[in-house]
Design a protein around this motif. Sequence first.
Motif, PDB file in Angstrom:
ATOM      1  N   VAL A  60       0.841  -1.215   0.000  1.00  0.00           N
ATOM      2  CA  VAL A  60       0.000   0.000   0.000  1.00  0.00           C
ATOM      3  C   VAL A  60       0.864   1.248   0.000  1.00  0.00           C
ATOM      4  CG1 VAL A  60      -1.648   1.346   1.371  1.00  0.00           C
ATOM      5  CG2 VAL A  60      -1.995  -1.109   1.095  1.00  0.00           C
ATOM      6  N   SER A  61       1.923   1.250   0.805  1.00  0.00           N
ATOM      7  CA  SER A  61       2.805   2.408   0.885  1.00  0.00           C
ATOM      8  C   SER A  61       3.512   2.658  -0.436  1.00  0.00           C
ATOM      9  CB  SER A  61       3.831   2.191   2.012  1.00  0.00           C
ATOM     10  OG  SER A  61       4.573   3.362   2.228  1.00  0.00           O
ATOM     11  N   ILE A  62       4.025   1.594  -1.059  1.00  0.00           N
ATOM     12  CA  ILE A  62       4.729   1.732  -2.345  1.00  0.00           C
ATOM     13  C   ILE A  62       3.792   2.284  -3.420  1.00  0.00           C
ATOM     14  CG2 ILE A  62       5.804   0.423  -4.225  1.00  0.00           C
ATOM     15  CD1 ILE A  62       6.883  -1.490  -2.003  1.00  0.00           C
ATOM     16  N   ARG A  63       2.571   1.740  -3.486  1.00  0.00           N
ATOM     17  CA  ARG A  63       1.604   2.210  -4.502  1.00  0.00           C
ATOM     18  C   ARG A  63       1.249   3.681  -4.281  1.00  0.00           C
ATOM     19  NH1 ARG A  63      -1.792  -2.949  -3.420  1.00  0.00           N
ATOM     20  NH2 ARG A  63      -0.795  -4.492  -4.768  1.00  0.00           N
ATOM     21  N   SER A  64       1.079   4.071  -3.020  1.00  0.00           N
ATOM     22  CA  SER A  64       0.697   5.456  -2.710  1.00  0.00           C
ATOM     23  C   SER A  64       1.787   6.431  -3.125  1.00  0.00           C
ATOM     24  CB  SER A  64       0.429   5.603  -1.206  1.00  0.00           C
ATOM     25  OG  SER A  64      -0.576   4.717  -0.798  1.00  0.00           O
ATOM     26  N   MET A  65       3.043   6.060  -2.871  1.00  0.00           N
ATOM     27  CA  MET A  65       4.148   6.940  -3.288  1.00  0.00           C
ATOM     28  C   MET A  65       4.271   6.964  -4.808  1.00  0.00           C
ATOM     29  SD  MET A  65       7.171   6.508  -0.418  1.00  0.00           S
ATOM     30  CE  MET A  65       7.108   4.721  -0.206  1.00  0.00           C
ATOM     31  N   GLU A  66       4.030   5.824  -5.459  1.00  0.00           N
ATOM     32  CA  GLU A  66       4.114   5.759  -6.922  1.00  0.00           C
ATOM     33  C   GLU A  66       3.037   6.626  -7.569  1.00  0.00           C
ATOM     34  OE1 GLU A  66       4.081   4.575 -10.997  1.00  0.00           O
ATOM     35  OE2 GLU A  66       2.385   4.278  -9.654  1.00  0.00           O
ATOM     36  N   ASP A  67       1.844   6.667  -6.966  1.00  0.00           N
ATOM     37  CA  ASP A  67       0.758   7.505  -7.498  1.00  0.00           C
ATOM     38  C   ASP A  67       1.166   8.977  -7.533  1.00  0.00           C
ATOM     39  OD1 ASP A  67      -0.876   5.345  -7.883  1.00  0.00           O
ATOM     40  OD2 ASP A  67      -2.019   5.615  -6.015  1.00  0.00           O
ATOM     41  N   LEU A  68       1.940   9.392  -6.538  1.00  0.00           N
ATOM     42  CA  LEU A  68       2.376  10.788  -6.465  1.00  0.00           C
ATOM     43  C   LEU A  68       3.572  11.055  -7.372  1.00  0.00           C
ATOM     44  CD1 LEU A  68       2.436  13.642  -5.132  1.00  0.00           C
ATOM     45  CD2 LEU A  68       3.845  12.637  -3.320  1.00  0.00           C
ATOM     46  N   LEU A  69       4.484  10.094  -7.466  1.00  0.00           N
ATOM     47  CA  LEU A  69       5.779  10.354  -8.101  1.00  0.00           C
ATOM     48  C   LEU A  69       5.902   9.814  -9.519  1.00  0.00           C
ATOM     49  CD1 LEU A  69       8.016   9.412  -5.024  1.00  0.00           C
ATOM     50  CD2 LEU A  69       7.273  11.708  -5.682  1.00  0.00           C
ATOM     51  N   HIS A  70       4.866   9.146 -10.059  1.00  0.00           N
ATOM     52  CA  HIS A  70       5.040   8.427 -11.329  1.00  0.00           C
ATOM     53  C   HIS A  70       5.354   9.341 -12.512  1.00  0.00           C
ATOM     54  CE1 HIS A  70       0.773   9.515 -11.673  1.00  0.00           C
ATOM     55  NE2 HIS A  70       0.865   9.304 -12.960  1.00  0.00           N
ATOM     56  N   ASP A  71       4.932  10.607 -12.490  1.00  0.00           N
ATOM     57  CA  ASP A  71       5.207  11.521 -13.611  1.00  0.00           C
ATOM     58  C   ASP A  71       6.448  12.373 -13.384  1.00  0.00           C
ATOM     59  OD1 ASP A  71       3.085  10.722 -15.205  1.00  0.00           O
ATOM     60  OD2 ASP A  71       1.674  12.111 -14.242  1.00  0.00           O
ATOM     61  N   ALA A  72       7.088  12.227 -12.234  1.00  0.00           N
ATOM     62  CA  ALA A  72       8.227  13.087 -11.897  1.00  0.00           C
ATOM     63  C   ALA A  72       9.492  12.636 -12.636  1.00  0.00           C
ATOM     64  CB  ALA A  72       8.468  13.061 -10.393  1.00  0.00           C
ATOM     65  N   THR A  73      10.312  13.610 -12.999  1.00  0.00           N
ATOM     66  CA  THR A  73      11.616  13.306 -13.598  1.00  0.00           C
ATOM     67  C   THR A  73      12.584  12.916 -12.484  1.00  0.00           C
ATOM     68  OG1 THR A  73      12.384  15.583 -13.381  1.00  0.00           O
ATOM     69  CG2 THR A  73      11.171  15.010 -15.408  1.00  0.00           C
ATOM     70  N   PRO A  74      13.711  12.275 -12.836  1.00  0.00           N
ATOM     71  CA  PRO A  74      14.696  11.940 -11.788  1.00  0.00           C
ATOM     72  C   PRO A  74      15.139  13.159 -10.984  1.00  0.00           C
ATOM     73  CG  PRO A  74      15.216  10.776 -13.808  1.00  0.00           C
ATOM     74  CD  PRO A  74      14.081  11.692 -14.129  1.00  0.00           C
ATOM     75  N   GLU A  75      15.287  14.302 -11.656  1.00  0.00           N
ATOM     76  CA  GLU A  75      15.714  15.526 -10.957  1.00  0.00           C
ATOM     77  C   GLU A  75      14.642  15.980  -9.968  1.00  0.00           C
ATOM     78  OE1 GLU A  75      15.746  15.161 -14.267  1.00  0.00           O
ATOM     79  OE2 GLU A  75      17.913  14.913 -14.554  1.00  0.00           O
ATOM     80  N   GLU A  76      13.356  15.937 -10.409  1.00  0.00           N
ATOM     81  CA  GLU A  76      12.246  16.333  -9.523  1.00  0.00           C
ATOM     82  C   GLU A  76      12.119  15.375  -8.347  1.00  0.00           C
ATOM     83  OE1 GLU A  76       9.190  18.423 -12.746  1.00  0.00           O
ATOM     84  OE2 GLU A  76       9.109  16.266 -12.412  1.00  0.00           O
ATOM     85  N   LEU A  77      12.379  14.100  -8.608  1.00  0.00           N
ATOM     86  CA  LEU A  77      12.295  13.080  -7.560  1.00  0.00           C
ATOM     87  C   LEU A  77      13.275  13.381  -6.428  1.00  0.00           C
ATOM     88  CD1 LEU A  77      10.383  10.614  -7.768  1.00  0.00           C
ATOM     89  CD2 LEU A  77      12.390   9.220  -8.187  1.00  0.00           C
ATOM     90  N   MET A  78      14.468  13.812  -6.798  1.00  0.00           N
ATOM     91  CA  MET A  78      15.488  14.112  -5.799  1.00  0.00           C
ATOM     92  C   MET A  78      15.246  15.471  -5.128  1.00  0.00           C
ATOM     93  SD  MET A  78      18.788  12.693  -7.939  1.00  0.00           S
ATOM     94  CE  MET A  78      19.998  13.109  -6.694  1.00  0.00           C
ATOM     95  N   LYS A  79      14.703  16.413  -5.916  1.00  0.00           N
ATOM     96  CA  LYS A  79      14.457  17.755  -5.370  1.00  0.00           C
ATOM     97  C   LYS A  79      13.211  17.789  -4.493  1.00  0.00           C
ATOM     98  CE  LYS A  79      14.043  22.593  -6.855  1.00  0.00           C
ATOM     99  NZ  LYS A  79      13.887  23.497  -8.008  1.00  0.00           N
ATOM    100  N   GLY A  80      12.177  17.018  -4.878  1.00  0.00           N
ATOM    101  CA  GLY A  80      10.935  16.987  -4.093  1.00  0.00           C
ATOM    102  C   GLY A  80       9.716  17.301  -4.929  1.00  0.00           C
ATOM    103  N   VAL A  81       8.690  16.470  -4.806  1.00  0.00           N
ATOM    104  CA  VAL A  81       7.421  16.669  -5.526  1.00  0.00           C
ATOM    105  C   VAL A  81       6.366  17.109  -4.526  1.00  0.00           C
ATOM    106  CG1 VAL A  81       5.623  15.536  -6.897  1.00  0.00           C
ATOM    107  CG2 VAL A  81       8.025  14.915  -7.239  1.00  0.00           C
ATOM    108  N   SER A  82       5.658  18.177  -4.833  1.00  0.00           N
ATOM    109  CA  SER A  82       4.671  18.741  -3.900  1.00  0.00           C
ATOM    110  C   SER A  82       3.546  17.748  -3.617  1.00  0.00           C
ATOM    111  CB  SER A  82       4.081  20.026  -4.472  1.00  0.00           C
ATOM    112  OG  SER A  82       3.036  20.496  -3.626  1.00  0.00           O
ATOM    113  N   MET A  83       3.153  17.674  -2.338  1.00  0.00           N
ATOM    114  CA  MET A  83       2.050  16.793  -1.924  1.00  0.00           C
ATOM    115  C   MET A  83       0.737  17.559  -1.769  1.00  0.00           C
ATOM    116  SD  MET A  83       3.834  14.242   0.860  1.00  0.00           S
ATOM    117  CE  MET A  83       4.716  15.487   1.798  1.00  0.00           C
ATOM    118  N   GLN A  84       0.727  18.828  -2.155  1.00  0.00           N
ATOM    119  CA  GLN A  84      -0.468  19.650  -2.013  1.00  0.00           C
ATOM    120  C   GLN A  84      -1.620  19.072  -2.836  1.00  0.00           C
ATOM    121  OE1 GLN A  84       0.449  23.736  -2.338  1.00  0.00           O
ATOM    122  NE2 GLN A  84      -1.359  24.394  -1.277  1.00  0.00           N
ATOM    123  N   GLY A  85      -2.809  18.995  -2.225  1.00  0.00           N
ATOM    124  CA  GLY A  85      -3.992  18.489  -2.904  1.00  0.00           C
ATOM    125  C   GLY A  85      -4.220  17.003  -2.747  1.00  0.00           C
ATOM    126  N   LEU A  86      -3.281  16.284  -2.091  1.00  0.00           N
ATOM    127  CA  LEU A  86      -3.447  14.836  -1.923  1.00  0.00           C
ATOM    128  C   LEU A  86      -4.463  14.491  -0.845  1.00  0.00           C
ATOM    129  CD1 LEU A  86       0.159  13.375  -2.212  1.00  0.00           C
ATOM    130  CD2 LEU A  86      -1.669  13.310  -3.891  1.00  0.00           C
TER     131      LEU A  86
END
Length: 465
Positions: A60-86
């Motif tokens: 469940v935890s892996i799927r939830s993080m993947e839902d947020l991060l699946h469109d992020a580039t490697p650079e965005e992944l390391m810099k941080g993807v906003s969780m606003q609106g989740l």
Amino acid sequence: MPKKEALDSKIYVLDTNILLHEPLAFLSFKENDVVVPMTVLEELDHIKDSKKDVARDARVSIRSMEDLLHDATPEELMKGVSMQGLAAGDNAPTGSLSIFVDLGMPASQQVFTSNENDNRIINCALHLQAKNSPRQVVLVTKDINMRLKAKGAGLGHVEDYRTDQMITDIKYLSKGYHQFEGDFWETVKAVDSRTEGRDTIHTIDRKVLPEAYVNEFLLDDSQHFAGLVESITQDHLEVLDLGYERLMGRKAWGITPKNIGQAMGLHALLDPHIDLVVLTGPAGSGKTLLALAAALEMVVERNMYDKIIVTRSTPEIAESIGFLPGTEEEKMAPWLAAITDSLEVLHKNDENVKGSMSYIMEKANIQFKSVNFMRGRSIQNAIVILDESQNLTASQLKTIITRCGEGTKLICSGNLAQIDSNYLSAVTSGLTYIVEKFKNFSGSATLNLDGVVRSRLAEFAEEQL
């Protein structure tokens, strides 16, 4: 983000056990940023395909993080993807989630050189602390030893995950009753009493007990008064007069209470208006025996319910139940020996104990079920006895409670001093969670049975060992 605002927010580094304890924990840090080290993802990957009881939480935890991060580039992944609106509400996250690649850190940036997972996660937190100073970096873990190691290695802030904790200490857990010194009526300045059928109901000032909840018992030291809070208004309490002697005289399936705690528990168990009864207390206090006696009384003698479903959770059950021979109920038998032991006690004076037990199990339609197979069911007009519930998480208990349909009564029993799960403590157990969450619910009652009545040997062991 303005510089001052960024400094005000913190960076939280999560350990694996946090995401196993609560899969969506990364959403609980409001405006702060959350970092998940790559080592944590590796550990979750190993656990998700295992037979451990936390494998589902890992997925469940892996799927939830993947839902947020699946469109992020490697650079965005390391810099941080906003969780606003989740999520919605005042505690909705507005910070970012990032993945930190801690697997190839240079040796010069590592305090611990050994390749253990805990050490790699601590190294990650120390690196972030040095890189982001003066911004606060916090390692969040439920591992006490890891917290000590991190502090010793120079990490300034290390915390346990407390977002899910309803209380800070088990001593603050509701006991389900209030004891008054001396005579109860000496504390009451004004009372309005009325009779409804055979019942006497007293209306008293709420100031007598401002912290009272519905279905809590009131007792005094003089052993004359015993009452039950029936309803609460802004200024008054309505108390049903039970009478100390009458309460001690309650019977179910031939057994009578041995102390006032058992008497209160039996009253709650036999009350058809109470849908959830939670019994806590030490080993030997009579939790299982009372639950079973009350269930048999209501199913066989009073025909109030159709069947009794008995279930429990043990940490090993998911792995070992498949290797036991027989049907589901036969596989469950070793884990539910406490129930069959209690049935033997209830029929020990019969001529043929085994015959009586077989007859009663058929007559009362007693079914042994694994908690693993409760999901998806809808249980109608039954009594569900959930034994050893201290080993369940809040989400697992929610799954079981939401199975209960119309006319079903749930009895949860457990001893918070005997938690077997590696991921739970007394304050994070699902049993503690529902005691606190349901104390405002008029259809539930909680009783802490604090007297050991099994034997003088058991009583001495509970007190001295």
